[in-house]
Enzyme design. Structure first.
Site, PDB file in Angstrom:
ATOM      1  N   HIS A 107       9.659  -6.325  -2.480  1.00 33.48           N
ATOM      2  CA  HIS A 107      10.309  -7.480  -2.257  1.00 33.48           C
ATOM      3  C   HIS A 107      11.063  -7.744  -2.805  1.00 33.48           C
ATOM      4  O   HIS A 107      12.197  -8.706  -2.521  1.00 33.48           O
ATOM      5  CB  HIS A 107       9.048  -8.448  -1.867  1.00 33.48           C
ATOM      6  CG  HIS A 107       7.841  -8.357  -0.182  1.00 33.48           C
ATOM      7  ND1 HIS A 107       8.941  -7.805   1.312  1.00 33.48           N
ATOM      8  CD2 HIS A 107       7.306  -7.375  -0.001  1.00 33.48           C
ATOM      9  CE1 HIS A 107       8.320  -7.752   1.953  1.00 33.48           C
ATOM     10  NE2 HIS A 107       6.962  -6.533   1.225  1.00 33.48           N
TER      11      HIS A 107
ATOM     12  N   GLU B  38       7.105   0.916  12.477  1.00 30.63           N
ATOM     13  CA  GLU B  38       6.482   1.159  11.322  1.00 30.63           C
ATOM     14  C   GLU B  38       6.079   1.489  11.049  1.00 30.63           C
ATOM     15  O   GLU B  38       5.046   1.915   9.833  1.00 30.63           O
ATOM     16  CB  GLU B  38       7.171  -0.015  10.052  1.00 30.63           C
ATOM     17  CG  GLU B  38       6.050  -1.310  11.173  1.00 30.63           C
ATOM     18  CD  GLU B  38       6.813  -2.648   9.879  1.00 30.63           C
ATOM     19  OE1 GLU B  38       7.095  -3.004   9.075  1.00 30.63           O
ATOM     20  OE2 GLU B  38       6.720  -3.927  10.680  1.00 30.63           O
TER      21      GLU B  38
ATOM     22  N   ASP C 212       7.670   0.532   5.240  1.00 29.99           N
ATOM     23  CA  ASP C 212       6.840   0.921   5.506  1.00 29.99           C
ATOM     24  C   ASP C 212       6.072   2.274   6.812  1.00 29.99           C
ATOM     25  O   ASP C 212       4.645   2.985   6.566  1.00 29.99           O
ATOM     26  CB  ASP C 212       6.050  -0.577   6.500  1.00 29.99           C
ATOM     27  CG  ASP C 212       5.551  -1.770   5.887  1.00 29.99           C
ATOM     28  OD1 ASP C 212       4.939  -1.608   4.808  1.00 29.99           O
ATOM     29  OD2 ASP C 212       6.077  -2.985   6.510  1.00 29.99           O
TER      30      ASP C 212
ATOM     31  N   ARG D  41       4.404   1.298  -1.734  1.00 24.81           N
ATOM     32  CA  ARG D  41       5.321   1.391  -1.190  1.00 24.81           C
ATOM     33  C   ARG D  41       5.868   0.133  -3.135  1.00 24.81           C
ATOM     34  O   ARG D  41       6.901   0.199  -2.981  1.00 24.81           O
ATOM     35  CB  ARG D  41       6.579   0.413  -0.450  1.00 24.81           C
ATOM     36  CG  ARG D  41       6.083  -0.624   0.247  1.00 24.81           C
ATOM     37  CD  ARG D  41       5.831  -1.125   1.610  1.00 24.81           C
ATOM     38  NE  ARG D  41       6.924  -2.125   1.833  1.00 24.81           N
ATOM     39  CZ  ARG D  41       7.672  -3.264   2.519  1.00 24.81           C
ATOM     40  NH1 ARG D  41       7.782  -2.686   3.939  1.00 24.81           N
ATOM     41  NH2 ARG D  41       9.114  -3.834   2.059  1.00 24.81           N
TER      42      ARG D  41
ATOM     43  N   CYS E  59      15.739  -1.427  10.294  1.00 23.64           N
ATOM     44  CA  CYS E  59      16.022  -2.303   9.343  1.00 23.64           C
ATOM     45  C   CYS E  59      15.804  -2.393   7.963  1.00 23.64           C
ATOM     46  O   CYS E  59      15.037  -2.845   7.561  1.00 23.64           O
ATOM     47  CB  CYS E  59      15.434  -3.322  10.223  1.00 23.64           C
ATOM     48  SG  CYS E  59      13.854  -3.596  10.452  1.00 23.64           S
TER      49      CYS E  59
HETATM   50  C1  PEP Z   1      10.210  -2.408   7.078  1.00 25.33           C
HETATM   51  O1  PEP Z   1       8.691  -2.243   6.181  1.00 25.33           O
HETATM   52  O2  PEP Z   1      10.682  -1.375   6.991  1.00 25.33           O
HETATM   53  C2  PEP Z   1      10.853  -3.799   6.894  1.00 25.33           C
HETATM   54  C3  PEP Z   1      11.569  -3.669   7.627  1.00 25.33           C
HETATM   55  O3  PEP Z   1      10.038  -4.646   7.154  1.00 25.33           O
HETATM   56  P1  PEP Z   1       9.434  -4.936   5.294  1.00 25.33           P
HETATM   57  O4  PEP Z   1      10.126  -4.414   4.810  1.00 25.33           O
HETATM   58  O5  PEP Z   1       9.474  -6.685   5.931  1.00 25.33           O
HETATM   59  O6  PEP Z   1       7.807  -4.832   5.885  1.00 25.33           O
HETATM   60 MG    MG Z   2       7.183  -3.764   7.118  1.00 26.62          MG
END
Ligand code: PEP
Ligand code: MG
Length: 545
Positions: free
Chosen positions: A188, A431, A455, A465, A502
């Protein structure tokens, strides 16, 4: 000068001084000290005080209990004079420039875990004595617990790792860059750095922290993933030059605002922006994004000390929608749990939080929290072009249960005479491998798909991750992930619904042709990537190999 390498995030360079955010270990916070001599003097004072205290306790124990009890304190006193124990603490202070509290905690933890492994039970019990003595010594230092300090002037934030809540607590105006010893490209802090358009280098390794001191001059190159501590003149001049060139090319990219995102052979794609707060929304507009492709609503929750009320959420969502006008805004419902932990949720501790109570599961488990958010979202839907996105879907029943709650919410709004857009689209994140594999069935139930590659990759490859240590094994272009993306795209199109990406893979230029050929309808990326991607796509020709 020392150079470290990690994963570079954002095409930007920062030059400035280091601000070290230390991790709390037990009761001790790791701080970088300037004067080792003074720290050793502090330690010696605390040692004398602790020994005096133990002598007093021993005397009391001897008169009030028995000899055996009093002997425990002899052991404690002996430990305070123990050569190995003390020399380890001294080394950490002198060589690593760590504060005494942290040096004591680290030494005691190591010694205690060695004792804990012994066969002899009496020796095993010594582990708790070690911790007891360490706690006493830390108390004698007079600073057992502190709030981590925060930067107040522009600085490069350096840490072992940063959780989402630690990151949101920082004043973004003073953050020049992030450097972390741990952390990967999809963690994040990486996502936040991209959204802020500032450089970050993650996963530089633990040795970095050992060489670092607060206030040290440093350069962070988000393009190459290099970090220079105490840079020499030649390096500084070279990177200043590179920084100038990067800002010139950004100026050139700004000329692409208002232009189409179309390949030479006429394939068009939408590029939307990911956002987590209002300044990201402004950045999306400034970079001419086609909309907001993913608004991570959890940041609203991470920033507050208690559950945000329906009214607070409604105001925030309405503001975003009004600001974006006709452009689509895809707002994702709460995705907390896993690495995004929020104290007031009082989530149970789990062995495997990434596989635990998170996102849609948590919302379905706590319908009141979910309903509050959905009411705020539907109320806001009257003020713009809203789509609602559900995270971490794995089954038909999760979607059906959510749809029932949505109907309930809409019905109650209707009864109360509160306006909302009944045509608000409801989509799901693809995901999890399960969602991709049953995407044919899910496509019939929903209005759109958004593929979360962060994810999806984590769960397909069974690789955390967050873990930089797995980088050598993590193949982000793994066929298994691409295969599932293709499957989801085909199933979406067969059912006549659009599909976007995304996750961070959407910014991967090496995959652009693959995604365009698959027929992906939209990419949603950090605002600072919208124009660079438009630039690349406009130069692509899918008829060429
Ligand atoms: C993902 O998992 O690719 C996603 C866009 O959501 P986040 O990164 O917020 O888990
Ligand atoms: Mg995600």
């Amino acid at each position: 000068m020392k150079t470290f390498h990690g994963k570079g995030i954002s095409n930007a360079i920062a030059i400035g001084s280091a601000f070290v955010i230390s991790k709390q270990r037990g009761d001790a916070l790791r701080l970088q000290i300037d004067d080792a001599e003074a720290e050793l003097a502090r330690l010696n004072k605390a040692l004398t005080l602790a020994k005096e205290q133990l002598q007093e306790i021993r005397d009391i124990a001897l008169t009030e209990t028995d000899d055996a009890h009093a002997q425990i304190f002899d052991v404690h006193q002996m430990l305070l004079s123990d050569e190995t124990f003390l020399s380890s603490i001294h080394k950490l202070i002198e060589k690593r420039h760590w504060n005494a509290e942290y040096a004591i905690t680290l030494t005691a933890d190591e010694l205690a875990s060695q004792f804990a492994l012994m066969d002899d039970e009496t020796i095993r019990e010594r582990a708790s004595d070690v911790k007891d003595v360490a706690n006493r010594l830390i108390t004698c230092l007079g600073t057992s617990k502190k709030e981590p300090p925060k930067p107040t002037s522009p600085s490069i934030i350096c840490a072992e790792d940063l959780t989402p809540s630690e990151t949101v607590a920082l004043d973004k105006h003073v953050v020049l860059a992030f450097v972390t010893a741990k952390g990967s490209a999809t963690s994040h802090v990486a996502i936040l750095a991209k959204s802020m358009g500032i450089p970050a280098v993650l996963g530089v390794g633990d040795a970095f922290l050992g060489s670092l001191q607060n206030g040290m001059q440093m350069i962070v190159d988000g393009v190459t993933g290099e970090v220079f501590l105490d840079p020499d003149d030649e390096t500084r001049n070279r990177l200043l030059q590179k920084q100038k060139e990067l800002s010139k090319s950004m100026e050139r990219l700004l000329l692409l605002r208002g232009k189409e995102t179309k390949t030479i052979d006429g394939n068009q794609i939408k590029i939307l922006a990911n956002a987590g707060n209002l300044s990201d929304v402004e950045a999306a507009l400034a970079n001419d994004a086609d909309g907001i492709g993913l608004f991570r609503s959890e940041f609203l929750y991470l920033e507050s000390d208690d559950y945000p009320s329906e009214e607070q959420q409604f105001n925030a969502y309405r503001q975003i929608l009004e600001r974006m006008g006709d452009k689509e805004v895809i707002l994702r419902t709460l995705d907390v749990g896993a690495d995004k932990r929020i104290d007031y949720f009082h989530l149970e501790k789990e062995e495997n939080p990434a596989l635990g109570m998170r996102a849609i599961r948590l919302c379905l488990k706590r319908p009141e929290v979910f309903k509050t958010q959905l009411r705020a979202l539907y109320r806001a839907s009257a003020y713009g072009n809203l789509s609602i996105l559900l995270p971490m879907i794995t089954s038909i029943s999760e979607v059906e249960r959510t749809k029932n709650i949505c109907e309930e919410v809409k019905l109650s709004l209707q009864k109360e005479g509160i306006p909302f857009n009944d045509k608000t689209r409801l989509g799901i994140m693809i995901e999890t491998p399960a969602a991709a594999l049953i995407s044919d069935q899910l496509a019939r139930l929903t209005d759109f798909f958004s593929i979360g590659t962060n994810d999806l990759t984590q769960y397909v490859l069974a690789m955390d991750r967050q873990s930089a240590g797995l980088d050598e094994f993590r193949d982000v272009h793994h066929d298994a992930v691409l295969y599932l993306i293709k499957m989801a795209v085909e199933n979406a199109h067969r059912a006549g619904i659009p599909v976007g990406i995304c996750g961070e893979l959407a910014t991967d230029e090496a995959l652009l042709k693959t995604f365009l050929r698959m027929g992906i309808d939209e990419l949603s990326v950090s605002a600072s990537y919208v124009l660079p991607l438009r630039d690349v796509i406009r130069k692509l020709d899918l008829t060429n190999a």
